[in-house]
Design a protein around this motif. Structure first.
Motif, mmCIF file in Angstrom:
data_model
loop_
_atom_site.group_PDB
_atom_site.id
_atom_site.type_symbol
_atom_site.label_atom_id
_atom_site.label_comp_id
_atom_site.label_asym_id
_atom_site.label_seq_id
_atom_site.Cartn_x
_atom_site.Cartn_y
_atom_site.Cartn_z
ATOM 1 N N SER A 231 89.448 32.142 -30.790
ATOM 2 C CA SER A 231 89.885 33.183 -29.864
ATOM 3 C C SER A 231 91.007 34.021 -30.467
ATOM 4 O O SER A 231 90.969 35.259 -30.444
ATOM 5 N N ALA A 232 92.017 33.353 -31.039
ATOM 6 C CA ALA A 232 93.131 34.080 -31.652
ATOM 7 C C ALA A 232 92.666 34.875 -32.867
ATOM 8 O O ALA A 232 93.101 36.016 -33.080
ATOM 9 N N THR A 233 91.767 34.298 -33.673
ATOM 10 C CA THR A 233 91.281 34.988 -34.867
ATOM 11 C C THR A 233 90.479 36.225 -34.494
ATOM 12 O O THR A 233 90.652 37.299 -35.083
ATOM 13 N N THR A 234 89.596 36.085 -33.524
ATOM 14 C CA THR A 234 88.785 37.220 -33.083
ATOM 15 C C THR A 234 89.652 38.343 -32.534
ATOM 16 O O THR A 234 89.411 39.524 -32.799
ATOM 17 N N MET A 235 90.683 37.958 -31.778
ATOM 18 C CA MET A 235 91.579 38.964 -31.204
ATOM 19 C C MET A 235 92.383 39.672 -32.284
ATOM 20 O O MET A 235 92.515 40.897 -32.284
ATOM 21 N N SER A 236 92.945 38.911 -33.225
ATOM 22 C CA SER A 236 93.849 39.503 -34.206
ATOM 23 C C SER A 236 93.114 40.308 -35.263
ATOM 24 O O SER A 236 93.632 41.313 -35.756
ATOM 25 N N LEU A 237 91.887 39.901 -35.623
ATOM 26 C CA LEU A 237 91.182 40.594 -36.693
ATOM 27 C C LEU A 237 90.451 41.852 -36.225
ATOM 28 O O LEU A 237 90.331 42.812 -36.977
ATOM 29 N N LEU A 238 89.964 41.864 -34.971
ATOM 30 C CA LEU A 238 89.131 43.009 -34.598
ATOM 31 C C LEU A 238 89.234 43.428 -33.130
ATOM 32 O O LEU A 238 89.532 44.569 -32.833
ATOM 33 N N TRP A 239 88.992 42.485 -32.194
ATOM 34 C CA TRP A 239 88.727 42.908 -30.827
ATOM 35 C C TRP A 239 89.926 42.884 -29.889
ATOM 36 O O TRP A 239 89.819 43.306 -28.738
ATOM 37 N N PHE A 243 90.317 45.451 -26.652
ATOM 38 C CA PHE A 243 90.286 44.771 -25.355
ATOM 39 C C PHE A 243 91.484 45.162 -24.502
ATOM 40 O O PHE A 243 91.338 45.458 -23.304
ATOM 41 N N PHE A 244 92.675 45.171 -25.090
ATOM 42 C CA PHE A 244 93.862 45.495 -24.314
ATOM 43 C C PHE A 244 93.880 46.967 -23.887
ATOM 44 O O PHE A 244 94.287 47.291 -22.773
ATOM 45 N N GLY A 367 80.621 42.289 -30.040
ATOM 46 C CA GLY A 367 80.111 43.635 -30.317
ATOM 47 C C GLY A 367 78.749 43.878 -29.697
ATOM 48 O O GLY A 367 78.491 44.942 -29.115
ATOM 49 N N LEU A 368 77.862 42.882 -29.787
ATOM 50 C CA LEU A 368 76.524 43.024 -29.218
ATOM 51 C C LEU A 368 76.570 43.147 -27.696
ATOM 52 O O LEU A 368 75.855 43.961 -27.099
#
Length: 425
Positions: A231-239, A243-244, A367-368
């Motif tokens: 969750s943290a990796t997905t948020m910090s690297l791309l989404w 999202f915010f 993304g999908l």
């Protein structure tokens, strides 16, 4: 500097840590160069996201091969090879003007990046007393995040003032300096500069990996890493930023502050977790279960909130989610205490795949789902689309929690069995 000082555990660790910080910097450096890269290579947002997916795929796919290489050739040789790959990759990236060449360069950087953390964990296990290893491991992961911080402000300044080519050349040039320091200072063990394991045939490689995977402690470590980090990796690297801004209707400044808070949380919670698991090693899986359950609970509140969640609730979200990053390192400690020294790195490689494969899945699935829930071909994603997309995390958390609960019982039974065998033997 005296020979004794050069051979001290903290000096060796410091040089290895510097290489790891540089690897995190290279990994994160594209995050602030996205708009510049779009213009330079003439690519779409989807093609830009391919850089992130490629990075995660290469990193995760390299973990087992790198673990085997470290077991065979030692940390010093493998880390030096990774440093060379990162330096060459960043240099090629500096001069690249076509998208395909840029992808090849980033793949090289990803391969080099994958060859640093496992080496550093092996050095920590070889140089420090057993009681200090959990704490030093967590501090390692914590200080490694300074590479991501350095990739933000300094790299932004460099791109604006030096231009693309010179900024990435300077970044690549740091690797040359660290290579010299590595050659002078770094030893695989206190007893020798280069550690060499037994030659490995295909059969021995299969046997080593099978033995590591059969141990319930390795599987427990894998699933710990799987469910804590993604969750943290997905948020910090791309989404996280989209999202915010689009999903929670925050300003760009607020979104940046939230992501910064998450990184700061990772840095400060790591040593606390390191101390906690060193004092209560029997309850490492309990710590992970509590942390992941807390992450699930906060995400549930945010996604169920009618309309955009208040800023204070989003602060709680990034604080709790950020703890998941250093919590994933607990999986490495479980793997360390579950495997003999000669296959420690390969077991670490198996465990390190968990969170990165989960992150890769989430980057793609989010993304999908966003495209599915967004009318037409628009990229103006709605808050409703983000609720659907971010809810895709729940099946992975459920899978991870079930597997951690399942294998912690088996791992504990194996520990008691081994302890009884040692007493009777």
């Amino acid at each position: 500097m005296s020979t004794t000082a050069l051979r001290s555990p903290w000096t060796v660790w410091g040089v290895g840590l510097a290489v790891y910080v540089l690897a995190v910097f290279h990994r994160s450096s594209l995050g602030v160069a996205g708009l510049v890269a779009t213009d330079r290579f003439g690519i779409s947002a989807a093609q830009l996201a391919t850089f992130t997916m490629l990075q995660l795929l290469v990193y995760a796919g390299m973990q087992i091969p790198v673990g085997l290489l470290v077991d065979r050739f030692g940390s010093r040789s493998v880390m030096l090879s990774g440093l060379v790959l990162m330096t060459v990759g960043q240099t090629v990236f500096a001069f690249a003007e076509s998208y395909p060449l840029a992808l090849v360069a980033r793949a090289g950087v990803g391969m080099g990046d994958a060859m640093t953390f496992i080496c550093l964990l092996r050095l920590v296990s070889s140089w420090f007393p057993l009681r200090r290893i959990p704490f030093v491991t967590q501090v390692t992961g914590t200080l490694g995040q300074t590479g991501a911080v350095a990739a933000a402000v300094p790299m932004t300044w460099a791109l604006a003032n030096l231009g693309w080519t010179r900024a990435y050349l300077v970044a690549g040039g740091v690797g040359i300096v660290l290579a010299v320091a590595l050659l002078v200072v770094l030893h695989d063990t206190p007893a020798g500069r280069n550690l060499r394991g037994a030659p490995m045939s295909l059969a021995s490689v299969r046997a080593s990996l099978a033995a590591s995977w059969r141990h319930p402690g390795t599987r427990l470590g894998f699933w710990m890493h799987f469910c804590t980090q993604f969750s943290a990796t997905t948020m910090s690297l791309l989404w996280g930023y989209p999202f915010f801004v689009r999903g929670e209707e925050q300003s760009s400044a607020a979104a940046g502050l939230l992501l910064t808070l998450m990184v700061v949380t990772m840095m400060f919670s790591g040593p606390v977790l390191g101390w906690l698991v060193s004092v209560h090693p029997w309850h490492r899986s309990t710590v992970v279960l509590v942390i992941v359950s807390s992450i699930v609970a906060v995400w549930t509140v945010v996604l169920a909130w009618p309309g955009p969640a208040p800023f204070a609730v989003l602060v709680v979200l990034v604080l709790v989610t950020g703890v998941g990053g250093p919590a994933s390192v607990i999986g490495f400690d479980v793997g360390r205490t579950s495997n003999p020294a000669h296959r420690l790195a390969s077991a670490t490689g198996i465990i390190n795949q968990g969170g990165f494969y989960a992150s890769l899945v989430m980057v793609v699935v989010i993304g999908l789902v966003l495209d599915w829930r967004t009318p037409g071909a628009s990229t103006a994603y709605t808050p409703e689309a983000f609720r659907w997309a971010m809810s895709a995390q729940f099946p992975l958390w459920l899978l991870g929690l079930v597997q951690v609960w399942r294998y912690r019982g088996r791992a504990r039974a194996r520990v008691l069995q081994d302890r009884e065998a040692s007493l009777t033997g």
